[in-house]
Write a protein that holds these residues in place. Structure first.
Motif, short mmCIF file in Angstrom:
data_model
loop_
_atom_site.label_atom_id
_atom_site.label_comp_id
_atom_site.label_asym_id
_atom_site.label_seq_id
_atom_site.Cartn_x
_atom_site.Cartn_y
_atom_site.Cartn_z
N PRO A 1 0.80 -1.23 0.00
CA PRO A 1 0.00 0.00 0.00
C PRO A 1 0.83 1.28 0.00
O PRO A 1 0.31 2.34 -0.34
CB PRO A 1 -0.82 -0.12 1.29
N GLU A 2 2.09 1.20 0.36
CA GLU A 2 2.93 2.40 0.42
C GLU A 2 3.33 2.89 -0.97
O GLU A 2 3.76 4.04 -1.12
CB GLU A 2 4.18 2.12 1.25
N ILE A 3 3.17 2.07 -1.99
CA ILE A 3 3.51 2.48 -3.35
C ILE A 3 2.45 3.45 -3.86
O ILE A 3 1.26 3.17 -3.84
CB ILE A 3 3.62 1.25 -4.28
N GLU A 4 2.89 4.61 -4.34
CA GLU A 4 1.95 5.66 -4.74
C GLU A 4 1.29 5.39 -6.10
O GLU A 4 0.18 5.83 -6.34
CB GLU A 4 2.67 7.01 -4.77
N ASP A 5 1.99 4.70 -6.97
CA ASP A 5 1.43 4.38 -8.28
C ASP A 5 0.19 3.51 -8.07
O ASP A 5 0.27 2.41 -7.53
CB ASP A 5 2.46 3.63 -9.11
N ARG A 6 -0.97 3.98 -8.51
CA ARG A 6 -2.24 3.29 -8.24
C ARG A 6 -2.33 1.94 -8.93
O ARG A 6 -3.18 1.12 -8.60
CB ARG A 6 -3.43 4.15 -8.63
N TYR A 7 -1.46 1.69 -9.91
CA TYR A 7 -1.52 0.42 -10.62
C TYR A 7 -0.48 -0.58 -10.12
O TYR A 7 -0.40 -1.69 -10.64
CB TYR A 7 -1.35 0.65 -12.12
N SER A 8 0.31 -0.18 -9.16
CA SER A 8 1.29 -1.09 -8.59
C SER A 8 0.88 -1.40 -7.15
O SER A 8 -0.07 -0.83 -6.62
CB SER A 8 2.69 -0.47 -8.62
N GLY A 9 1.58 -2.32 -6.55
CA GLY A 9 1.28 -2.64 -5.16
C GLY A 9 0.22 -3.70 -4.97
O GLY A 9 -0.18 -4.00 -3.85
N PHE A 10 -0.24 -4.30 -6.08
CA PHE A 10 -1.24 -5.37 -5.99
C PHE A 10 -0.64 -6.69 -6.42
O PHE A 10 0.23 -6.73 -7.31
CB PHE A 10 -2.45 -5.05 -6.88
N SER A 11 -1.08 -7.74 -5.81
CA SER A 11 -0.59 -9.08 -6.14
C SER A 11 -1.77 -10.05 -6.19
O SER A 11 -2.86 -9.74 -5.70
CB SER A 11 0.43 -9.56 -5.11
N GLN A 12 -1.52 -11.21 -6.78
CA GLN A 12 -2.53 -12.26 -6.81
C GLN A 12 -2.06 -13.44 -5.97
O GLN A 12 -0.92 -13.90 -6.11
CB GLN A 12 -2.81 -12.72 -8.25
N LEU A 13 -2.93 -13.91 -5.10
CA LEU A 13 -2.63 -15.03 -4.21
C LEU A 13 -3.67 -16.12 -4.38
O LEU A 13 -4.86 -15.82 -4.53
CB LEU A 13 -2.61 -14.57 -2.75
N VAL A 14 -3.24 -17.35 -4.34
CA VAL A 14 -4.18 -18.47 -4.34
C VAL A 14 -4.61 -18.73 -2.90
O VAL A 14 -3.77 -18.93 -2.01
CB VAL A 14 -3.57 -19.74 -4.93
N VAL A 15 -5.92 -18.71 -2.66
CA VAL A 15 -6.45 -18.94 -1.32
C VAL A 15 -7.38 -20.14 -1.37
O VAL A 15 -8.37 -20.15 -2.11
CB VAL A 15 -7.23 -17.71 -0.81
N GLU A 16 -7.07 -21.16 -0.58
CA GLU A 16 -7.90 -22.35 -0.51
C GLU A 16 -9.10 -22.10 0.40
O GLU A 16 -9.00 -21.44 1.43
CB GLU A 16 -7.10 -23.54 0.02
N ALA A 17 -10.24 -22.67 0.02
CA ALA A 17 -11.48 -22.41 0.75
C ALA A 17 -11.53 -23.07 2.11
O ALA A 17 -12.38 -22.71 2.95
CB ALA A 17 -12.68 -22.89 -0.09
#
Length: 384
Positions: A173-189
């Motif tokens: 969240p500290e990254i100012e670029d609104r398109y960076s700072g996101f990742s994809q994680l696999v979450v098991e139910a």
């Protein structure tokens, strides 16, 4: 330019259509009315390779090209969009793992789906975030060699039946670029802190499962990160080019189903002593419906071809195909109901269900308005 399908592609289309007519059509109304997931059909679909159509052969899938996958989608949706979506979305999220995942992730998450032993999904939208993907607030914080997720997702396909999900989350969240700072994680139910709540009362696609997901200090290991940390948004944009093309194929399928049923009814129904298909007003409706459907099909097939051939116009074509084919689906379903008259307004006829199902294609995977924004951006330059 070759506009014909190969013998193998035609065989795929014919086989899927037979499956849809023999297995899905007789129960489609029941599943829609009761809003239940078609568990009984999923094993049969998996045996045919339909749940893993876009999964590579080396991971148990059918290894179909994007065009061949679009053919599968079109034929299933022409018979019933709700059950069709349940089958084709069993691997929703597989594209992300196929393109960016590790070999271990591909083996662990793709093979079970392809073989009919698991269902997966993608979790992007949130209660306050739909089209604005860069504003998702679900957050994952690093704690040693684990990620700890908190937040919730909304309108998630396969949400209450899925075994695992590719979740878009904020990791930096500290990254100012609104398109960076996101990742994809696999979450098991089955992880502690994960909950899902099925959403009922939908206008259409009622046989497809939709749910809200809640993450309350859900812990997943570092190895569940898909691709590079902070690149989730860019990964997703590439993912959209493919999924939007497949939504376009859904629209083509719905339009095709509406055209077929309208033509059959017009030939059977008599008024004023003759078939209503002899009236010019009905003929014009049928002509327009079939013409628009064929135009949508060709645009969709070109978009699917562009995925496989890394065409520079892919993003523009995918949005064009989705915007146009979804509009054609809605318009053809509307005209099919009109041709049926009062009979089309009750669930004795399939066009009533197609009419309700069609609308979602203009909403999910980016609304019609978003598609127009993307098309204009591509026309005017990516720096817009």
């Amino acid at each position: 330019m070759d506009f014909g399908l190969s013998d193998e592609q035609q065989a795929i289309r014919d086989e899927v259509r037979r499956f849809a007519e023999n297995e899905i059509a007789p129960v489609a109304s029941e599943y829609d009315r009761e809003e239940k997931y078609p568990w009984e059909l999923m094993d049969k679909a998996a045996e045919m390779g339909l749940t893993g159509a876009n999964i590579p052969i080396e991971y148990g899938g059918a290894g179909y090209t994007p065009l061949e996958t679009a053919l599968v989608v079109e034929e299933l949706f022409a018979v019933d969009p709700g059950i069709g979506l349940s089958i084709t979305s069993a691997a929703f999220g597989a594209d992300a793992i196929r393109e960016f995942g590790t070999e271990e992730q591909k083996e662990e998450y793709l093979r079970p789906v392809a073989e009919g032993d698991a269902i997966m999904g993608t979790a992007i939208s949130e209660p306050d975030t739909g089209s604005d993907v860069s504003s998702v607030s679900t957050r994952a914080e690093k704690d040693g060699d684990e990620w700890v997720l908190n937040g919730n997702k909304m309108w998630i396909t396969n949400g209450s039946v899925g075994d695992y999900f590719v979740v878009m989350t904020e990791t930096d969240p500290e990254i100012e670029d609104r398109y960076s700072g996101f990742s994809q994680l696999v979450v098991e139910a089955d992880r502690d802190g994960f909950e899902s709540e099925k959403i009922t009362g939908k206008l259409g696609i009622r046989a497809s499962d939709t749910a809200e997901l809640i993450f309350d200090d859900v812990r997943v290991p570092e190895e569940n990160l898909v691709g590079q940390r902070g690149m989730g948004f860019l990964q997703l944009m590439q993912f959209f080019d493919e999924t939007r093309t497949m939504v376009a194929a859904q629209g083509v399928g719905i339009a095709k189903g509406a055209c077929e049923r309208a033509l059959e009814y017009a030939q059977d129904r008599e008024q004023f002593g003759r078939s209503i298909s002899e009236f010019q007003a009905i003929q014009h409706k049928l002509a327009e419906m079939h013409t628009q459907t064929e135009a949508a099909r060709n645009l969709t097939y070109k978009s699917a071809w562009s995925i496989d051939n890394k065409d520079d116009q892919l993003t523009q074509l995918a949005s064009m195909a989705k915007e146009f084919a979804s509009r054609v689906a809605v318009e053809c379903a509307d005209e099919a109901v009109q041709i049926h008259g009062g009979a089309g307004y009750v669930d004795d006829f399939d066009v009533e269900r197609l009419y309700r199902d069609a609308k979602i294609t203009q909403i999910y995977e980016g609304t019609t308005e978003i598609q127009k924004n993307v098309i204009a951006r591509e026309l005017l330059g990516k720096g817009m």
